[in-house]
Write a protein that holds these residues in place. Structure first.
Motif, PDB file in Angstrom:
ATOM      1  N   ARG A 177      25.318  13.591  10.879  1.00  0.00           N
ATOM      2  CA  ARG A 177      25.376  12.989   9.543  1.00  0.00           C
ATOM      3  C   ARG A 177      26.733  12.330   9.288  1.00  0.00           C
ATOM      4  N   ILE A 178      27.787  12.986   9.733  1.00  0.00           N
ATOM      5  CA  ILE A 178      29.130  12.420   9.544  1.00  0.00           C
ATOM      6  C   ILE A 178      29.285  11.148  10.364  1.00  0.00           C
ATOM      7  N   TYR A 179      28.869  11.192  11.628  1.00  0.00           N
ATOM      8  CA  TYR A 179      29.004  10.020  12.483  1.00  0.00           C
ATOM      9  C   TYR A 179      28.126   8.877  12.003  1.00  0.00           C
ATOM     10  N   ASN A 180      26.965   9.187  11.460  1.00  0.00           N
ATOM     11  CA  ASN A 180      26.102   8.134  10.926  1.00  0.00           C
ATOM     12  C   ASN A 180      26.782   7.444   9.738  1.00  0.00           C
ATOM     13  N   HIS A 181      27.431   8.249   8.890  1.00  0.00           N
ATOM     14  CA  HIS A 181      28.178   7.671   7.765  1.00  0.00           C
ATOM     15  C   HIS A 181      29.268   6.734   8.271  1.00  0.00           C
ATOM     16  N   LEU A 182      30.037   7.164   9.272  1.00  0.00           N
ATOM     17  CA  LEU A 182      31.112   6.334   9.802  1.00  0.00           C
ATOM     18  C   LEU A 182      30.570   5.074  10.478  1.00  0.00           C
ATOM     19  N   PHE A 183      29.463   5.231  11.205  1.00  0.00           N
ATOM     20  CA  PHE A 183      28.854   4.091  11.894  1.00  0.00           C
ATOM     21  C   PHE A 183      28.352   3.061  10.877  1.00  0.00           C
ATOM     22  N   GLN A 184      27.617   3.527   9.869  1.00  0.00           N
ATOM     23  CA  GLN A 184      27.080   2.611   8.863  1.00  0.00           C
ATOM     24  C   GLN A 184      28.215   1.932   8.093  1.00  0.00           C
ATOM     25  N   GLN A 185      29.260   2.661   7.836  1.00  0.00           N
ATOM     26  CA  GLN A 185      30.404   2.095   7.126  1.00  0.00           C
ATOM     27  C   GLN A 185      31.061   0.993   7.944  1.00  0.00           C
ATOM     28  N   GLU A 186      31.276   1.265   9.227  1.00  0.00           N
ATOM     29  CA  GLU A 186      31.887   0.272  10.113  1.00  0.00           C
ATOM     30  C   GLU A 186      30.958  -0.917  10.329  1.00  0.00           C
ATOM     31  N   LEU A 187      29.665  -0.636  10.448  1.00  0.00           N
ATOM     32  CA  LEU A 187      28.682  -1.710  10.635  1.00  0.00           C
ATOM     33  C   LEU A 187      28.662  -2.633   9.421  1.00  0.00           C
ATOM     34  N   GLN A 188      28.688  -2.053   8.229  1.00  0.00           N
ATOM     35  CA  GLN A 188      28.664  -2.868   7.009  1.00  0.00           C
ATOM     36  C   GLN A 188      29.908  -3.724   6.902  1.00  0.00           C
ATOM     37  N   GLU A 189      31.070  -3.158   7.250  1.00  0.00           N
ATOM     38  CA  GLU A 189      32.302  -3.943   7.214  1.00  0.00           C
ATOM     39  C   GLU A 189      32.236  -5.102   8.200  1.00  0.00           C
ATOM     40  N   MET A 190      31.683  -4.846   9.392  1.00  0.00           N
ATOM     41  CA  MET A 190      31.542  -5.913  10.388  1.00  0.00           C
ATOM     42  C   MET A 190      30.617  -7.009   9.874  1.00  0.00           C
ATOM     43  N   MET A 191      29.482  -6.632   9.290  1.00  0.00           N
ATOM     44  CA  MET A 191      28.525  -7.621   8.787  1.00  0.00           C
ATOM     45  C   MET A 191      29.145  -8.432   7.647  1.00  0.00           C
ATOM     46  N   ASP A 192      29.818  -7.766   6.728  1.00  0.00           N
ATOM     47  CA  ASP A 192      30.436  -8.476   5.612  1.00  0.00           C
ATOM     48  C   ASP A 192      31.470  -9.484   6.113  1.00  0.00           C
ATOM     49  N   LYS A 193      32.236  -9.065   7.098  1.00  0.00           N
ATOM     50  CA  LYS A 193      33.277  -9.942   7.646  1.00  0.00           C
ATOM     51  C   LYS A 193      32.660 -11.180   8.293  1.00  0.00           C
ATOM     52  N   ASN A 194      31.623 -10.990   9.116  1.00  0.00           N
ATOM     53  CA  ASN A 194      31.008 -12.119   9.820  1.00  0.00           C
ATOM     54  C   ASN A 194      30.231 -13.026   8.871  1.00  0.00           C
ATOM     55  N   ILE A 195      29.538 -12.418   7.898  1.00  0.00           N
ATOM     56  CA  ILE A 195      28.780 -13.236   6.942  1.00  0.00           C
ATOM     57  C   ILE A 195      29.730 -14.039   6.058  1.00  0.00           C
ATOM     58  N   ASP A 196      30.846 -13.438   5.625  1.00  0.00           N
ATOM     59  CA  ASP A 196      31.834 -14.183   4.832  1.00  0.00           C
ATOM     60  C   ASP A 196      32.419 -15.332   5.640  1.00  0.00           C
ATOM     61  N   LYS A 197      32.654 -15.091   6.925  1.00  0.00           N
ATOM     62  CA  LYS A 197      33.176 -16.156   7.778  1.00  0.00           C
ATOM     63  C   LYS A 197      32.180 -17.297   7.893  1.00  0.00           C
ATOM     64  N   ALA A 198      30.882 -16.957   8.067  1.00  0.00           N
ATOM     65  CA  ALA A 198      29.851 -17.990   8.161  1.00  0.00           C
ATOM     66  C   ALA A 198      29.741 -18.779   6.861  1.00  0.00           C
ATOM     67  N   LYS A 199      29.895 -18.100   5.725  1.00  0.00           N
ATOM     68  CA  LYS A 199      29.833 -18.805   4.442  1.00  0.00           C
ATOM     69  C   LYS A 199      30.975 -19.797   4.298  1.00  0.00           C
ATOM     70  N   ARG A 200      32.145 -19.435   4.814  1.00  0.00           N
ATOM     71  CA  ARG A 200      33.283 -20.346   4.720  1.00  0.00           C
ATOM     72  C   ARG A 200      33.130 -21.557   5.641  1.00  0.00           C
ATOM     73  N   GLU A 201      32.573 -21.309   6.835  1.00  0.00           N
ATOM     74  CA  GLU A 201      32.536 -22.361   7.854  1.00  0.00           C
ATOM     75  C   GLU A 201      31.262 -23.208   7.814  1.00  0.00           C
ATOM     76  N   ASP A 202      30.183 -22.692   7.262  1.00  0.00           N
ATOM     77  CA  ASP A 202      28.890 -23.392   7.293  1.00  0.00           C
ATOM     78  C   ASP A 202      28.376 -23.558   5.866  1.00  0.00           C
ATOM     79  N   THR A 203      28.558 -24.737   5.303  1.00  0.00           N
ATOM     80  CA  THR A 203      28.120 -24.978   3.926  1.00  0.00           C
ATOM     81  C   THR A 203      26.605 -24.864   3.805  1.00  0.00           C
TER      82      THR A 203
END
Length: 948
Positions: free
Chosen positions: A839-865
């Motif tokens: 349960r603890i590792y799943n929390h850490l994994f989901q947290q890291e996964l969400q941060e990665m997705m947010d970072k990549n999606i924000d980058k795509a929004k900036r670069e691809d109108t």
């Protein structure tokens, strides 16, 4: 009245006879006599009248006075003299003269001036106490007194303990004003400490007129001096004077220090005002051991925000100032003791606290701050009234869960000395006395700690864990009941259901996690509970160590039936039975010392067959966790990898009997300073991991599997004073790396084995809680005899490529045990701790996964109108990522072939690719991407193994 007869001049007597008795009236002589008479006969004498005797006496005195004055004048006329004599030779006469002349005048005008100043100083309004302040200001400006800070929050000393994100864990500098104080807390504090700090409508007119002090209460000072002289010493410091004492750092009670505090107190009120001084005091006053300020006290004593406390609870906090023994006495009563059970000293402290609380409540009631019914119900009369105050259920009177980090940091900081500007200072001086802003950085992540507590609590209350306890104890609870009845004792339960409730109440979970550097990242010391120790010998004592000596720590109590607080898992003295977590270390040394390989096969065969009293029959020793049958016959051979995956006791017991392996392993333990019993180590073939070792050191040994280097776990990362580093853990020789598993090939082989234990062996129980655990978690489970404790030590990194993301690696130890003796089981094969870890590792994994997705999606929004302006495309991205996380290809999960956040990051990059434009809803192209990952299961790829 007739004018007194004038004395004859000596010059007249020397005249010639022809002058006879003719008197010569020399004007100068007459002036001299007149001046003498003026000082002898006042207007009052003339009006009152004098008798003859008084007149004669005064005339004689006038002759003497006029003669001396004439002598004085003659001497002044003599130019040859260098000095002049005063008109009287006797200095006492001179004193009488000036005293008689000036003292009445001074008394008259001085009294009028003093009266005017008194009225000006004490009349309510803008001039009140202005004279005292002006005098204090004059002394402050001229005397060598400590200068006031620009702000109350920036006075000379502070010490902040910070977590890895920079959040303040604890402020020990006694200067930080953390928040605005509710009015109720201000009133409660003043009721306890200083009735006349502020005017109040409930006061009498003369109290508000004369007794409201400007930061210094002279009435109280005079009373304190009187009481002290009469043999009842007490302090007289007001709230502001105590603030001044903090700023000055005055610890000794001397007259000079007290005078300095008085001057600074006046200046503090003049500069900052009473409101800021009051809030500063309430936020910083010590109200318990290592507890500063009412906000911290509200959390520690009641687990509430300060604003939610009632007036009784607030004055209770105030009653602990300045005597922390009162708090200890109260907690003894809260935890079940009566006054008669307390020592005489604690009885005195308890009654002192009760008296202070009741007086404060009476004061508030008289001022109509509390209602009549509240006043009657809140007055303390007996033990039960104390228990009704509402203290939180935390058994240690000194430290709650929130204090454990700061308490352990303090112990660590205080254990060493530091060099500052060429001088040595102790850790205690650094924390409490050293000038400047002290910043103590730790590796602890408080947010993660709190999340872990929630996860553990939810798991212990889950129906799943209750089913584990029920199934594991079907055959043990009657044996446990018999253990009580055979000794003439009443069991603390009546049937199986009440046994399970009793057992669950006494389940304890301990957790400790470090990063790859050995810095303690997270911890949970387990539930707070009291351990009752007795002299009853457990029937399984030869096989099952005292649970209070295991994961939860060691008991502070030693005597029979004595209640004592269990030491938390972070304590360096806490020990644990490593049980089967010893096997991977034996496997490593088998490869290093015996040239074994993971593919080598070994027979599952016990060492000896003997009678065991606890079973009442002949038994093979050592025993496996499973019974031999057709599927697992005695003598069946397993390779070294499979022996670890299914945890075969007999194979590792036989391996340990090899002298080369045993000596190499124990030499490694000795090299890192592991605290273990060398005598017990001789008998480990019959009980692998059955004797206790240090919790923190054992975690450090498992952490060494990552890169071969052992590091002692610790809290403190860095210490700075005013931005200058005076301590760095990386430079401390005490925490220098010690080569342990330094044979890289064998270490990597063992790490792969630890992955397999978690992928498909005893550690795979976590898969129901963390389905993405494959090749992200490596570790080993262990279970004590009778399943009284279960252990799981593991490494986790949310990325497949650990080397690129070393800072995300955790090594974590979780132990689930029962803090009562007897026959009780917490589950087999590390089931419970593995699921908590999942349960603890799943929390850490989901947290890291969400941060990665947010970072990549924000980058795509900036670069691809094209992508940025279309919410449908954003929804497509989320849909495709959910498919990768939860979808299947055939009978297997797609996620079995996508390992780690970095693999999902690569897939997300493909989905967001502006060339393929999968995000526009191109399901056909996405299906090809899915097929690519599904085909990985059929391919033998060298990079499919986790990178260590």
């Amino acid at each position: 009245m007739d004018k007194p007869k004038q004395p004859e001049s000596p010059q007249t007597e020397n005249k010639s006879d022809d002058q006879g008795k003719q008197k010569i009236f020399d004007p100068r002589e007459q002036a001299i006599k007149y001046k003498a008479y003026r000082h002898i006969f006042s207007d009052k004498d003339v009006k009152k009248g004098l008798d003859e005797k008084s007149i004669i006496r005064k005339i004689k005195k006038s002759k003497s006075l006029s003669g001396r004055y004439r002598q004085y004048l003659e001497m002044r006329d003599d130019d040859n003299r260098g000095s002049h004599t005063y008109p009287w030779q006797n200095p006492f006469n001179r004193f009488l003269f000036w005293g008689a002349y000036w003292i009445p005048r001074f008394m008259k005008w001085g009294s009028l001036l003093a009266l005017a100043l008194f009225i000006l100083n004490y009349i309510p309004g803008p001039t009140q106490h202005i004279i005292e302040v002006l005098i204090a200001r004059s002394v402050y400006d001229t005397a060598p007194i400590e200068r006031l800070p620009d702000d109350l929050e920036t006075y000379a000393h502070s010490a902040d303990i910070k977590d890895s994100r920079g959040a303040i864990i604890k402020s020990y500098g006694k200067r930080k004003v953390t928040q605005q104080i509710p009015a109720a807390a201000q009133k409660a504090l003043l009721a306890c400490e200083d009735h006349y700090f502020l005017p109040h409508p409930g006061n009498t007119w003369y109290e508000n007129l004369f007794l409201i002090h400007p930061g210094v209460s002279w009435l109280n000072l005079v009373g304190a001096v009187k009481d002290t002289l009469q043999g009842d010493p007490r302090g007289a410091s007001t709230i502001v004077m105590q603030n001044a004492k903090k700023i000055l750092g005055n610890e000794k009670r001397t007259i000079a220090n007290k005078l300095e505090e008085i001057i600074i107190a006046y200046m503090m009120v003049a500069k900052f005002g009473k409101e800021k001084n009051l809030n500063f005091y309430i936020n910083t006053v010590p109200v318990g051991a290592n507890i500063y300020g009412f906000p911290a006290a509200a959390t520690n004593y009641f687990k509430k925000d300060l604003a939610t406390l009632n007036m009784q609870q607030l004055v209770t906090i105030g009653s602990f100032i300045p005597n922390h023994n009162r708090q200890i006495a109260f907690y003894e009563i809260v935890n079940g003791k009566n006054f008669s059970d307390l020592s005489p000293a604690l009885q005195g402290h308890a009654r002192s606290a009760i008296n202070k609380i009741n007086l404060a409540l009476t004061h508030l009631w008289k001022r109509k701050e509390i209602a009549d019914d509240q006043y009657r119900s809140w007055l303390l009369t007996d033990e039960e009234s104390i228990r009704r105050i509402g203290f939180r259920d935390f058994r240690s009177p000194l430290y709650g869960e929130e204090e454990w980090t700061s308490w352990n940091v303090i112990k660590e900081v205080s254990s060493r000395t530091y060099t500052l500007n060429g001088r040595e200072i102790s850790g205690t001086q650094l924390l409490l006395d050293e000038k400047g802003a002290v910043s103590i950085e730790t590796g602890t992540d408080l947010a993660l700690v709190e999340k872990m507590k929630v996860i553990i609590g939810e798991f212990l209350e889950s129906s799943y864990f209750k089913e584990i306890l029920a199934s594991s104890n079907q055959g043990t609870w009657l044996r446990d009941k018999e253990r009580y009845t055979s000794r003439g004792l009443t069991p603390p339960y009546t049937d199986f259901n009440s046994f399970l409730e009793y057992l669950q109440h006494n389940i304890n979970v301990g957790l400790l996690a470090v990063n790859q550097k050995g810095e303690i990242v997270a911890y949970v010391g387990g539930k707070e509970f009291l351990q009752t120790r007795n002299d009853e010998k457990d029937e399984e004592e030869d096989e099952a160590p005292d649970p209070s000596e295991t994961a939860a720590g060691t008991s502070a109590g030693k005597s029979s039936n004595q209640k004592a607080v269990i030491i938390d898992i972070m304590n360096t003295k806490a020990k644990i039975t490593p049980s089967s977590t010893m096997k991977p270390i034996i496997a490593y040394y088998a490869m290093v010392a015996n040239n074994a390989k993971m593919s080598d096969r070994f027979a599952d065969k016990p060492i000896e067959y003997k009678y065991v009293a606890s079973t009442g029959r002949q038994t093979w020793l050592p025993r496996n966790w499973y019974n031999y049958d057709a599927n697992r016959p005695m003598g069946h051979e397993y390779n070294l990898l499979e022996a670890q995956v299914i945890s075969v006791n007999t194979i590792f017991a036989r391996l340990y009997t090899n002298p080369l392996l045993r000596n190499a392993m124990l030499q490694g333990f000795d090299q890192v300073g592991l605290d273990y019993s060398k005598e017990d180590a001789k008998y480990w073939p019959f009980g692998i991991g059955s004797s206790a070792v240090s919790v923190q050191q054992w975690l450090g040994i498992y952490n060494a599997f990552l890169d071969g280097q052992y590091r002692d776990p610790s809290f403190v990362r860095r210490i700075q004073i005013n931005g200058k580093t005076i301590y760095d853990r990386d430079q401390d020789e005490q925490y220098a790396k010690i080569p342990l598993f330094d044979s890289k090939k064998e270490r990597e082989a063992e790490m792969n084995a630890l992955y397999e234990v978690c992928n498909r062996g005893t550690g795979s129980a976590m898969k129901t809680e963390f389905k993405h655990h494959k090749n992200l978690v490596s570790g080993k489970t262990g279970t004590a005899p009778m399943n009284k404790s279960a252990l799981f030590i593991s490494h986790f990194n949310p990325y497949r490529d650990r080397q690129t993301h070393k800072d995300r690696t955790l090594t974590m130890l979780i132990s689930v045990t029962t803090n009562t003796g007897g026959f009780k089981s917490v589950g087999t094969s590390g089931n419970a701790p593995a699921k908590i870890a999942g349960r603890i590792y799943n929390h850490l994994f989901q947290q890291e996964l969400q941060e990665m997705m947010d970072k990549n999606i924000d980058k795509a929004k900036r670069e691809d109108t094209h992508f940025r302006n279309n919410q449908v495309y954003w929804a497509n991205v989320n849909r495709y990522m959910d498919t990768l996380l939860t979808g299947k290809c055939g009978n297997t999960l797609i996620s079995d072939n996508i390992i780690g956040v970095d693999d999902y990051g690569e897939a997300l990059v493909q989905i967001l690719n502006s060339n393929t434009k999968i995000y526009t809803g191109r399901d056909d192209v996405f299906s090809q991407l899915v097929q690519y990952y599904c085909d990985q299961e059929k391919m033998v790829r060298m990079d499919s193994a986790p990178a260590n």
